[in-house]
Design a protein around this motif. Structure first.
Motif, PDB file in Angstrom:
ATOM      1  N   GLY A   1       0.794  -1.217   0.000  1.00 33.34           N
ATOM      2  CA  GLY A   1       0.000   0.000   0.000  1.00 33.34           C
ATOM      3  C   GLY A   1       0.825   1.265   0.000  1.00 33.34           C
ATOM      4  N   ASP A   2       2.156   1.150   0.142  1.00 36.09           N
ATOM      5  CA  ASP A   2       3.019   2.326   0.165  1.00 36.09           C
ATOM      6  C   ASP A   2       3.555   2.640  -1.235  1.00 36.09           C
ATOM      7  OD1 ASP A   2       2.756   2.796   2.871  1.00 36.09           O
ATOM      8  OD2 ASP A   2       4.513   1.607   3.425  1.00 36.09           O
ATOM      9  N   HIS A   3       3.657   3.921  -1.526  1.00 39.46           N
ATOM     10  CA  HIS A   3       4.196   4.413  -2.800  1.00 39.46           C
ATOM     11  C   HIS A   3       5.212   5.496  -2.434  1.00 39.46           C
ATOM     12  CE1 HIS A   3       3.394   6.696  -6.840  1.00 39.46           C
ATOM     13  NE2 HIS A   3       4.472   5.930  -6.917  1.00 39.46           N
ATOM     14  N   VAL A   4       6.484   5.213  -2.647  1.00 39.29           N
ATOM     15  CA  VAL A   4       7.572   6.046  -2.127  1.00 39.29           C
ATOM     16  C   VAL A   4       8.391   6.645  -3.259  1.00 39.29           C
ATOM     17  CG1 VAL A   4       9.604   6.089  -0.630  1.00 39.29           C
ATOM     18  CG2 VAL A   4       7.702   4.542  -0.107  1.00 39.29           C
ATOM     19  N   CYS A   5       8.716   7.926  -3.136  1.00 41.77           N
ATOM     20  CA  CYS A   5       9.666   8.574  -4.039  1.00 41.77           C
ATOM     21  C   CYS A   5      11.005   8.669  -3.309  1.00 41.77           C
ATOM     22  CB  CYS A   5       9.192   9.966  -4.422  1.00 41.77           C
ATOM     23  SG  CYS A   5      10.336  10.827  -5.523  1.00 41.77           S
TER      24      CYS A   5
ATOM     25  N   GLU B   1       2.985   8.941 -12.146  1.00 42.42           N
ATOM     26  CA  GLU B   1       2.986   8.633 -10.713  1.00 42.42           C
ATOM     27  C   GLU B   1       1.580   8.627 -10.120  1.00 42.42           C
ATOM     28  OE1 GLU B   1       5.331   7.291  -9.455  1.00 42.42           O
ATOM     29  OE2 GLU B   1       7.151   7.950 -10.471  1.00 42.42           O
ATOM     30  N   LEU B   2       0.687   9.444 -10.637  1.00 43.06           N
ATOM     31  CA  LEU B   2      -0.696   9.384 -10.177  1.00 43.06           C
ATOM     32  C   LEU B   2      -1.341   8.058 -10.566  1.00 43.06           C
ATOM     33  CD1 LEU B   2      -1.797  13.047 -10.976  1.00 43.06           C
ATOM     34  CD2 LEU B   2      -1.409  12.061  -8.714  1.00 43.06           C
ATOM     35  N   ASP B   3      -0.990   7.550 -11.754  1.00 44.58           N
ATOM     36  CA  ASP B   3      -1.470   6.227 -12.162  1.00 44.58           C
ATOM     37  C   ASP B   3      -0.892   5.133 -11.264  1.00 44.58           C
ATOM     38  OD1 ASP B   3      -3.112   7.047 -14.230  1.00 44.58           O
ATOM     39  OD2 ASP B   3      -1.551   6.876 -15.757  1.00 44.58           O
ATOM     40  N   MET B   4       0.397   5.248 -10.955  1.00 42.71           N
ATOM     41  CA  MET B   4       1.034   4.261 -10.070  1.00 42.71           C
ATOM     42  C   MET B   4       0.399   4.285  -8.688  1.00 42.71           C
ATOM     43  SD  MET B   4       3.322   2.652 -11.862  1.00 42.71           S
ATOM     44  CE  MET B   4       4.345   1.854 -10.634  1.00 42.71           C
ATOM     45  N   ASP B   5       0.049   5.485  -8.218  1.00 41.22           N
ATOM     46  CA  ASP B   5      -0.561   5.596  -6.896  1.00 41.22           C
ATOM     47  C   ASP B   5      -1.900   4.881  -6.838  1.00 41.22           C
ATOM     48  OD1 ASP B   5       0.153   6.843  -4.352  1.00 41.22           O
ATOM     49  OD2 ASP B   5      -1.720   7.944  -4.555  1.00 41.22           O
ATOM     50  N   ASN B   6      -2.622   4.894  -7.950  1.00 40.21           N
ATOM     51  CA  ASN B   6      -3.888   4.160  -8.005  1.00 40.21           C
ATOM     52  C   ASN B   6      -3.684   2.670  -7.804  1.00 40.21           C
ATOM     53  OD1 ASN B   6      -6.270   5.674  -8.250  1.00 40.21           O
ATOM     54  ND2 ASN B   6      -5.821   6.198 -10.371  1.00 40.21           N
ATOM     55  N   LEU B   7      -2.552   2.152  -8.281  1.00 42.09           N
ATOM     56  CA  LEU B   7      -2.290   0.712  -8.177  1.00 42.09           C
ATOM     57  C   LEU B   7      -2.103   0.255  -6.731  1.00 42.09           C
ATOM     58  CD1 LEU B   7       0.123  -0.079 -11.157  1.00 42.09           C
ATOM     59  CD2 LEU B   7      -2.319  -0.526 -10.977  1.00 42.09           C
ATOM     60  N   VAL B   8      -1.520   1.098  -5.898  1.00 48.15           N
ATOM     61  CA  VAL B   8      -1.254   0.665  -4.521  1.00 48.15           C
ATOM     62  C   VAL B   8      -2.485   0.784  -3.633  1.00 48.15           C
ATOM     63  CG1 VAL B   8       1.175   1.308  -4.735  1.00 48.15           C
ATOM     64  CG2 VAL B   8      -0.418   2.923  -3.691  1.00 48.15           C
ATOM     65  N   LEU B   9      -3.573   1.390  -4.150  1.00 49.48           N
ATOM     66  CA  LEU B   9      -4.783   1.540  -3.341  1.00 49.48           C
ATOM     67  C   LEU B   9      -5.309   0.194  -2.864  1.00 49.48           C
ATOM     68  CD1 LEU B   9      -7.235   4.222  -4.775  1.00 49.48           C
ATOM     69  CD2 LEU B   9      -6.185   4.128  -2.512  1.00 49.48           C
ATOM     70  N   ALA B  10      -5.212  -0.813  -3.719  1.00 48.74           N
ATOM     71  CA  ALA B  10      -5.736  -2.137  -3.367  1.00 48.74           C
ATOM     72  C   ALA B  10      -4.818  -2.884  -2.410  1.00 48.74           C
ATOM     73  CB  ALA B  10      -5.937  -2.968  -4.635  1.00 48.74           C
ATOM     74  N   ARG B  11      -3.690  -2.263  -2.046  1.00 48.13           N
ATOM     75  CA  ARG B  11      -2.721  -2.844  -1.111  1.00 48.13           C
ATOM     76  C   ARG B  11      -2.164  -4.174  -1.611  1.00 48.13           C
ATOM     77  NH1 ARG B  11      -2.230  -0.149   3.380  1.00 48.13           N
ATOM     78  NH2 ARG B  11      -1.164  -1.845   4.417  1.00 48.13           N
ATOM     79  N   THR B  12      -2.042  -4.283  -2.934  1.00 48.93           N
ATOM     80  CA  THR B  12      -1.440  -5.482  -3.505  1.00 48.93           C
ATOM     81  C   THR B  12      -0.007  -5.231  -3.951  1.00 48.93           C
ATOM     82  OG1 THR B  12      -2.319  -4.916  -5.694  1.00 48.93           O
ATOM     83  CG2 THR B  12      -3.662  -6.370  -4.305  1.00 48.93           C
ATOM     84  N   ALA B  13       0.503  -4.010  -3.726  1.00 49.79           N
ATOM     85  CA  ALA B  13       1.863  -3.688  -4.148  1.00 49.79           C
ATOM     86  C   ALA B  13       2.474  -2.654  -3.224  1.00 49.79           C
ATOM     87  CB  ALA B  13       1.871  -3.168  -5.585  1.00 49.79           C
ATOM     88  N   VAL B  14       3.804  -2.682  -3.148  1.00 50.18           N
ATOM     89  CA  VAL B  14       4.586  -1.618  -2.538  1.00 50.18           C
ATOM     90  C   VAL B  14       5.552  -1.158  -3.615  1.00 50.18           C
ATOM     91  CG1 VAL B  14       6.080  -3.386  -1.494  1.00 50.18           C
ATOM     92  CG2 VAL B  14       6.302  -1.003  -0.788  1.00 50.18           C
ATOM     93  N   ILE B  15       5.568   0.133  -3.894  1.00 51.07           N
ATOM     94  CA  ILE B  15       6.321   0.649  -5.028  1.00 51.07           C
ATOM     95  C   ILE B  15       7.270   1.755  -4.578  1.00 51.07           C
ATOM     96  CG2 ILE B  15       6.167   1.743  -7.301  1.00 51.07           C
ATOM     97  CD1 ILE B  15       3.311   0.611  -7.514  1.00 51.07           C
ATOM     98  N   VAL B  16       8.542   1.600  -4.910  1.00 50.34           N
ATOM     99  CA  VAL B  16       9.543   2.637  -4.651  1.00 50.34           C
ATOM    100  C   VAL B  16      10.083   3.112  -5.997  1.00 50.34           C
ATOM    101  CG1 VAL B  16      11.774   3.188  -3.618  1.00 50.34           C
ATOM    102  CG2 VAL B  16      10.169   1.685  -2.408  1.00 50.34           C
TER     103      VAL B  16
ATOM    104  N   SER C   1      -3.713   9.339  -4.066  1.00 50.53           N
ATOM    105  CA  SER C   1      -5.031   8.766  -4.282  1.00 50.53           C
ATOM    106  C   SER C   1      -5.689   8.348  -2.972  1.00 50.53           C
ATOM    107  CB  SER C   1      -4.923   7.564  -5.222  1.00 50.53           C
ATOM    108  OG  SER C   1      -6.204   7.031  -5.481  1.00 50.53           O
ATOM    109  N   ALA C   2      -6.981   8.706  -2.847  1.00 47.90           N
ATOM    110  CA  ALA C   2      -7.765   8.315  -1.670  1.00 47.90           C
ATOM    111  C   ALA C   2      -9.027   7.575  -2.077  1.00 47.90           C
ATOM    112  CB  ALA C   2      -8.123   9.551  -0.844  1.00 47.90           C
ATOM    113  N   GLY C   3      -9.099   7.161  -3.337  1.00 51.60           N
ATOM    114  CA  GLY C   3     -10.268   6.468  -3.848  1.00 51.60           C
ATOM    115  C   GLY C   3     -10.487   6.840  -5.296  1.00 51.60           C
TER     116      GLY C   3
END
Length: 266
Positions: A10-14, A121-136, A173-175
């Motif tokens: 669920g984390d998306h880190v720069c 990055e906004l598209d990538m942030d949508n992907l972590v909403l489902a908490r199926t990925a952690v992206i750095v 993203s919050a939804g």
């Protein structure tokens, strides 16, 4: 955050990678943690990077530059599709999540515009909403212009790097069509704020901004909000949880009129 140790699903880190940062050691530890926690690992970067002590990659390793040299049309859209597909595959294969570390200078070796970064990055942030990925997403300072780096950090919920280069606000993203904005949007961050908003209104008829954690928006920030809302006809921005100071300044600046497609929700 001071290190990548606490990141999880669920984390998306720069990560702003400086000249004194040991990228290789950090990448090894990040990949090793993925194996330890039962996560599928996807590493996007140069093949000569020693991702593990014995030189063998811990997980999937893709080099965008080599892919392009081989004739593939590898870009940010490819990365987005790959992360989405591998996250779905990881779930089917019984992994806890997909763990991604990407060298963004390999994704965009020739440089990139702030608008392109915001979109990706906004598209990538949508992907972590489902908490199926952690992206750095690792942005090496030597590969990007300073203003571009600020844009990159502003559209990530979390950042690792020099505090002086961090923007005053964050948007994430919050939804569905809903984005949380926190921090301070002032003259220094107004252009970055506008760039991110323009990308959002270009893709959605109505964009909701949750502002309960927004400490301050100055006149430049409000102007950026207005300009972004008016950028694409037929679009609307709904500002939720704006405080009384925001509402009063908004009215004093003359923005509380039907011609401006920004609504301050009750």
């Amino acid at each position: 955050m001071p290190t990548l140790d606490p990141v999880g699903a669920g984390d998306h880190v720069c990560w702003l990678v400086g000249p004194d940062d040991d990228f290789t050691a950090t990448a090894r530890a990040f990949a090793a943690d993925g194996a330890l926690f039962g996560e599928k690992v996807l590493l996007i970067g140069a093949p000569d990077t020693r991702w593990s002590p014995d030189g063998a990659p811990q997980g999937l390793l893709v080099d965008p530059v080599a892919e392009r040299a081989g004739g593939a049309a590898w870009g940010a859209a490819t990365m987005l599709d790959m992360v989405r597909q591998e996250a779905e595959a990881a779930s089917r294969q019984g992994f806890r999540a997909l763990r991604v570390l990407a060298r963004m200078d390999r994704v965009w070796p020739g440089g990139v515009s702030p608008r392109e970064i915001a979109r990706h990055e906004l598209d990538m942030d949508n992907l972590v909403l489902a908490r199926t990925a952690v992206i750095v997403c690792a942005y090496h300072r030597s590969g990007f212009q300073p203003g571009t780096l600020e844009q990159a950090v502003g559209v990530h919920p979390h950042g690792l790097g020099t505090r002086a280069e961090m923007p005053g606000f964050r948007m994430y993203s919050a939804g569905t069509d809903c984005w949380s904005v926190s921090g301070v949007v002032d003259f220094e961050g107004a252009e970055t704020f506008r760039t991110a908003l323009e990308e959002l209104v270009a893709r959605s008829a109505t964009v909701r901004l949750r502002c309960e954690d927004l400490a301050l928006v100055d006149a430049a920030g409000m102007r950026a909000l207005v300009d972004a809302a008016c950028e694409t006809p037929g679009r609307r921005i709904v500002v939720e949880n704006a405080d009384e100071t925001f509402r009063r300044c908004w009215s004093l600046l003359g923005y509380d009129v039907p011609q401006i497609p920004v609504e301050l929700a009750p």
